[in-house]
Design an enzyme around this catalytic site. Structure first.
Site, PDB file in Angstrom:
ATOM      1  N   GLU A  98       6.728  -2.145   6.218  1.00 27.98           N
ATOM      2  CA  GLU A  98       7.323  -2.874   5.079  1.00 27.98           C
ATOM      3  C   GLU A  98       8.799  -3.224   5.262  1.00 27.98           C
ATOM      4  O   GLU A  98       9.632  -3.010   4.387  1.00 27.98           O
ATOM      5  CB  GLU A  98       7.111  -2.060   3.790  1.00 27.98           C
ATOM      6  CG  GLU A  98       5.640  -1.740   3.547  1.00 27.98           C
ATOM      7  CD  GLU A  98       5.369  -0.858   2.347  1.00 27.98           C
ATOM      8  OE1 GLU A  98       6.301  -0.572   1.585  1.00 27.98           O
ATOM      9  OE2 GLU A  98       4.207  -0.429   2.181  1.00 27.98           O
TER      10      GLU A  98
ATOM     11  N   ASN B  77       3.307  -2.872   9.986  1.00 24.99           N
ATOM     12  CA  ASN B  77       2.429  -2.774   8.819  1.00 24.99           C
ATOM     13  C   ASN B  77       3.135  -3.279   7.570  1.00 24.99           C
ATOM     14  O   ASN B  77       4.291  -2.928   7.317  1.00 24.99           O
ATOM     15  CB  ASN B  77       2.036  -1.295   8.635  1.00 24.99           C
ATOM     16  CG  ASN B  77       0.928  -1.093   7.633  1.00 24.99           C
ATOM     17  OD1 ASN B  77      -0.156  -1.683   7.760  1.00 24.99           O
ATOM     18  ND2 ASN B  77       1.174  -0.267   6.625  1.00 24.99           N
TER      19      ASN B  77
ATOM     20  N   HIS C 226      -3.783  -4.337  -0.360  1.00 26.58           N
ATOM     21  CA  HIS C 226      -3.820  -3.779  -1.722  1.00 26.58           C
ATOM     22  C   HIS C 226      -4.006  -4.964  -2.668  1.00 26.58           C
ATOM     23  O   HIS C 226      -3.058  -5.723  -2.907  1.00 26.58           O
ATOM     24  CB  HIS C 226      -2.521  -3.045  -2.056  1.00 26.58           C
ATOM     25  CG  HIS C 226      -2.281  -1.798  -1.268  1.00 26.58           C
ATOM     26  ND1 HIS C 226      -3.080  -0.673  -1.359  1.00 26.58           N
ATOM     27  CD2 HIS C 226      -1.318  -1.481  -0.366  1.00 26.58           C
ATOM     28  CE1 HIS C 226      -2.623   0.273  -0.558  1.00 26.58           C
ATOM     29  NE2 HIS C 226      -1.565  -0.192   0.067  1.00 26.58           N
TER      30      HIS C 226
ATOM     31  N   GLU D 258      -4.842  -0.689   4.563  1.00 21.91           N
ATOM     32  CA  GLU D 258      -4.686   0.156   3.364  1.00 21.91           C
ATOM     33  C   GLU D 258      -5.494  -0.405   2.186  1.00 21.91           C
ATOM     34  O   GLU D 258      -5.062  -0.419   1.057  1.00 21.91           O
ATOM     35  CB  GLU D 258      -3.215   0.259   2.953  1.00 21.91           C
ATOM     36  CG  GLU D 258      -2.280   0.775   4.019  1.00 21.91           C
ATOM     37  CD  GLU D 258      -0.870   1.009   3.509  1.00 21.91           C
ATOM     38  OE1 GLU D 258      -0.653   0.985   2.286  1.00 21.91           O
ATOM     39  OE2 GLU D 258       0.041   1.233   4.328  1.00 21.91           O
TER      40      GLU D 258
ATOM     41  N   ASP E 268      -7.527  -1.457  -0.955  1.00 20.53           N
ATOM     42  CA  ASP E 268      -8.136  -1.034  -2.212  1.00 20.53           C
ATOM     43  C   ASP E 268      -8.173  -2.254  -3.131  1.00 20.53           C
ATOM     44  O   ASP E 268      -7.399  -3.203  -2.963  1.00 20.53           O
ATOM     45  CB  ASP E 268      -7.426   0.157  -2.883  1.00 20.53           C
ATOM     46  CG  ASP E 268      -5.910   0.075  -2.846  1.00 20.53           C
ATOM     47  OD1 ASP E 268      -5.262   1.127  -2.661  1.00 20.53           O
ATOM     48  OD2 ASP E 268      -5.359  -1.048  -2.990  1.00 20.53           O
TER      49      ASP E 268
END
Ligand code: G3I
Length: 354
Positions: free
Chosen positions: A163, A205, A241, A271, A273
């Site tokens: 990030e 990432n 996400h 990651e 979801d």
């Protein structure tokens, strides 16, 4: 009971034990056995992909958690314990116990490990923020080398830098690393990690750069620049996400994966979801929308040769970083009682190209 009828009832009962998506109707009076869904890891292996989940060491001692995790996943990311703060809360005193427990569990269950994350502006020990630039450089370089060396041979990949792009996409995030070490801190981190563990795949990432747009373009330009400088980077993690009401479009994600692949990089969904709170919570209709989102985005990774795997940020709604903001987001594949949700079958169907 006539022999023919016995065989019919037995056949129906056995059929129910081995069925996958949905349950095969059983004859009245036949034993009601829970339907065990087909393992994701077998379907992923057949598709040539890794399938993973983020975990914390304390979850692994829960038998229900461990049984489902080991059955369905072959790739584990440390959700927290391999970050700088849990490792070195006190300067000079490193505690690798949490990450070691995860690495040991993975080795015992035929899983690979993705380390997360060597360099991130969050989860930093409190003593790091006040260091003058020279001391920060010394500690930064020592930390990256120490952690990558500690897990050498036990970690297949690292999220080396996490990030680092500003949410606006206008350039690098103005973190203390950038302020005190300069823009070169990113390249430095990759070079030190590669020197410490030449076998590990090294990823950049980030979030909100999965499709196309300013931040995605900035990530693309960052990694393209690193490659031009000869920096040892192997891939990009697309965190994924997402909200079921507004996922990135398939075309945009596919195009982004393709342009990263064209640089010679791997991609992974790192990651994932899919929360449903913003569309009214975990109603049957919304859980089916969630299933469709999981299916279409995982199918993009299955279809992209450069996409080497999908990691979910947890796998049971009992353990998710997301909760409460928009009601019950119910973001993951299994509910809090470890029952497979429609989302699970969306992922299984995507892996089986159904
Ligand atoms: O384990 C300690 C516990 O001992 C202590 O009593 C408690 C209270 O201070 O804190 C516990 O640590 C928490 C840790 O999660 C484990 O639950 C930290 O406070 C908390 O900050 C930490 O949050 C994690 C967060 O990253 C920050 O590191 C989340 O679990 C984790 O899901 C989240 O993951 C991030 C990725 O690394 C990067 N991408 C976004 C993603 C979601 O924010």
């Amino acid at each position: 009971m006539k022999p023919v009828l016995v065989l019919l009832v037995l056949g129906l009962a056995l059929g129910a034990c081995g069925s996958t998506a949905g349950s095969t109707p059983t004859a009245p009076g036949a034993p009601q056995t829970p339907v065990e869904p087909d393992p994701l890891r077998a379907a992923a292996a057949a598709a040539g992909k890794r399938i993973g989940a983020a975990v914390q060491a304390s979850y692994l001692t829960d038998p229900r958690f461990s049984a489902v995790f080991a059955r369905h996943f072959d790739y584990v990311t440390a959700e927290y314990e391999m970050k700088w703060d849990p490792i070195e809360r006190t300067r000079g005193s490193e505690d690798f116990s949490g990450g070691d427990a995860i690495a040991s569990y993975a080795a015992a269950h035929g899983m690979q490990v993705k380390g997360h994350a060597l360099v991130w502006h969050q989860a930093l020990p409190s003593w790091v923020g006040s260091l003058p630039a020279d001391d920060l450089r010394t500690e930064f370089e020592r930390h990256v080398r120490s952690v990558a060396s500690h897990y050498r041979g036990r970690v297949a990949a690292w999220d080396v830098v996490n990030e680092a792009i500003d949410d606006s996409g206008a350039g690098l995030r103005d973190t203390l690393f950038r302020q005190k070490l300069g823009d070169r801190y990113i390249a430095d981190a990759f070079r030190i990690a590669h020197d410490a563990d030449p076998q590990a795949l090294l990823f950049y990432n980030d979030y909100s750069g999965e499709g196309l747009g300013a931040k995605s373009d900035a990530i693309y330009e960052l990694v393209k620049g690193l490659l031009t400088q000869g920096v040892p980077i192997d891939g990009v993690g697309l965190q994924m996400h997402v909200r079921a009401g507004a996922p990135p479009t398939d075309d945009a994600v596919a195009s982004n994966m393709r342009r990263l692949a064209a640089l010679g990089l791997r991609v992974n969904i790192s990651e994932m979801d899919v929360r449903v709170g913003d569309i009214g919570g975990a109603t049957p209709a919304n859980l089916d929308r969630q299933r469709a989102v999981y299916h279409s985005l995982v199918a993009l990774c299955v279809a992209e040769p450069a996409c080497h795997g999908v990691t979910f940020w947890g796998f049971t709604d009992a353990h998710s970083w997301i909760y409460g903001a928009y009601g019950a987001d119910a973001p993951l594949l299994f509910d809090a009682q470890y029952a497979a949700k429609p989302a699970f079958y969306g992922v299984l169907d995507a892996l089986m190209r159904r």
